[in-house]
Write a protein that holds these residues in place. Structure first.
Motif, mmCIF file in Angstrom:
data_model
loop_
_atom_site.group_PDB
_atom_site.id
_atom_site.type_symbol
_atom_site.label_atom_id
_atom_site.label_comp_id
_atom_site.label_asym_id
_atom_site.label_seq_id
_atom_site.Cartn_x
_atom_site.Cartn_y
_atom_site.Cartn_z
ATOM 1 N N ALA A 10 -3.010 0.834 1.142
ATOM 2 C CA ALA A 10 -1.992 0.093 1.898
ATOM 3 C C ALA A 10 -0.933 0.985 2.514
ATOM 4 C CB ALA A 10 -1.327 -0.952 1.000
ATOM 5 N N THR A 11 -0.722 2.173 1.971
ATOM 6 C CA THR A 11 0.281 3.078 2.544
ATOM 7 C C THR A 11 -0.331 4.006 3.592
ATOM 8 O OG1 THR A 11 -0.040 4.750 0.808
ATOM 9 C CG2 THR A 11 1.640 3.056 0.418
ATOM 10 N N GLY A 16 -2.562 0.373 6.064
ATOM 11 C CA GLY A 16 -1.280 -0.218 6.425
ATOM 12 C C GLY A 16 -1.390 -1.099 7.655
ATOM 13 N N THR A 37 -0.510 1.194 -5.005
ATOM 14 C CA THR A 37 0.188 2.344 -4.466
ATOM 15 C C THR A 37 0.574 3.286 -5.595
ATOM 16 O OG1 THR A 37 2.174 3.100 -3.272
ATOM 17 C CG2 THR A 37 2.377 1.057 -4.515
ATOM 18 N N LYS A 42 7.690 2.656 -3.228
ATOM 19 C CA LYS A 42 7.028 1.846 -2.211
ATOM 20 C C LYS A 42 6.566 0.508 -2.774
ATOM 21 C CE LYS A 42 5.664 5.485 1.002
ATOM 22 N NZ LYS A 42 4.572 6.106 1.800
ATOM 23 N N PHE A 46 7.089 -3.043 -0.898
ATOM 24 C CA PHE A 46 6.033 -4.001 -0.600
ATOM 25 C C PHE A 46 6.451 -5.420 -1.016
ATOM 26 C CE2 PHE A 46 2.772 -0.485 -0.495
ATOM 27 C CZ PHE A 46 2.291 -0.774 0.771
ATOM 28 N N LEU A 180 5.348 -2.249 8.644
ATOM 29 C CA LEU A 180 5.179 -1.403 7.461
ATOM 30 C C LEU A 180 5.353 0.071 7.816
ATOM 31 C CD1 LEU A 180 2.103 -3.200 5.860
ATOM 32 C CD2 LEU A 180 4.486 -3.313 5.086
ATOM 33 N N ALA A 186 3.993 2.798 5.336
ATOM 34 C CA ALA A 186 2.638 3.194 5.725
ATOM 35 C C ALA A 186 2.680 4.354 6.713
ATOM 36 C CB ALA A 186 1.906 2.009 6.351
#
Length: 344
Positions: A10-11, A16, A37, A42, A46, A180, A186
């Motif tokens: 997700a990062t 992302g 993550t 982070k 989120f 993000l 991200a």
């Protein structure tokens, strides 16, 4: 009905961007999204976006298994070559199927490196893959890049405990400009073209592998993120009639370039920005390939051939907007951005 979604990476640049589209999806109010993550900081950020975040990494296989078991849909957008991680996710999906009897959806990220062949930049290949040609996709050797993970994903579909899909992006470019990325959660840029830029900046002259004649496809980050959502929407709307497994392989491409084209654009931008060198790229030496990419083989990756057509995505409604011309135009802004990051 609530859809439970678990997303890895997700990062990252791809993950992302996919997550940002899920958060803006017309059905977003029905999604319960969980991400993983490595950063506790982070994870808190989120939560502000309505996303549950669990602190962990791809090496936390017990955690991955448990999170996958709880999900209707898994987006695997982290390391395309981490076999233990995908095996853990698949164990979770198998457990879910055994317990609940439903078929979860797995959308996994591979890459067109799976069809790449050595050329050291010296020639263009004649072989072009279509993702609608299942026999051709099956012919990719088990030793190919990403292939061990891809085969594990397809095996799960063949065993009948999940519907699996593979998205294989090509040379991804462009800035990720979603919320993000703007929140610095991200990554906003790719690692592919920037790696050539960074090496060229260090040597103060744009570099190229060999003669730069080998060919690769390209795709904008916005277009490839849209492809994930097109696949997701198609399987959500009609899970029994969209192809999956061997018929769920999707290339991400909307154009083709020679590696020379990228290096030439870097060279021109260097001249325009007063960064030194000439407007003609020069070949990396073997010593430079080791210096910048760790080994000659790794450095020669930017001189391989990888040719394909994203026919399957287009057949289900994917409509990429950006072209190779846009990729070339994106290179100078990427150089300026990298220089600014260096100054910071």
């Amino acid at each position: 009905m609530t859809t439970s979604i678990f997303l890895t990476g997700a990062t990252g640049y791809i993950g992302g961007s996919v997550l940002a589209r899920l958060l803006n999806h017309p059905s977003a109010s029905t999604f319960e999204i969980t991400v993983q993550t490595r950063s506790p900081e982070k994870a808190k950020l989120f939560e502000k976006f309505g996303v549950k975040a669990v602190v962990g990494t791809n090496d936390d296989v017990v955690q991955l298994e448990g999170l996958a078991e709880q999900a209707h849909v898994v987006f695997s957008c982290a390391d395309a070559d981490h076999l233990p991680a995908i095996q853990a996710i698949l164990r979770g999906l198998r457990k879910r199927h055994a317990t609940l009897g439903d078929l979860s959806t797995l959308i996994h990220t591979s890459g067109t490196g799976v069809i790449s062949t050595p050329a050291k930049g010296m020639f263009a290949s004649d072989t072009v893959y279509s993702d609608l040609d299942v026999a051709q996709i099956k012919s990719i050797p088990p030793s190919a890049m990403h292939r061990d993970v891809d085969l594990a994903v397809i095996d799960a579909d063949e065993k009948g405990y999940a519907h699996t899909f593979i998205v294989a992006p090509s040379t991804i470019y462009g800035f990720a400009t979603h919320a993000l990325a703007e929140a610095r959660i991200a990554n906003p840029v790719s690692i592919q073209i920037p790696s050539l830029i960074r090496a060229s900046l260090d040597r103060r002259q744009a570099g190229v592998v060999g003669a730069g004649k080998a060919l690769w496809p390209d795709v904008h980050i916005d277009d490839v993120a849209d492809l994930y959502i097109v696949v997701f929407d198609a399987t959500t709307a009609d899970p029994e009639h969209i192809g999956h497994g061997w018929e769920g392989f999707y290339f991400g491409e909307n154009g083709e370039h020679a590696w020379y084209d990228i290096s030439k654009a870097i060279a021109r931008a260097f001249v325009e920005l007063g960064l030194g060198g000439t407007d003609e790229p020069t070949a990396f030496t073997d010593e430079e390939l080791v210096k910048y990419w760790g080994s000659v083989d790794a450095g020669n990756y930017s001189g391989t051939n990888s040719r394909c057509r994203a026919d399957r995505g287009r057949s289900i409604g994917w409509k990429p907007k950006y072209t190779t011309k846009d990729m070339i135009a994106s290179i100078k802004p990427q150089i300026e951005w990298l220089l600014e990051q260096g100054r910071k």
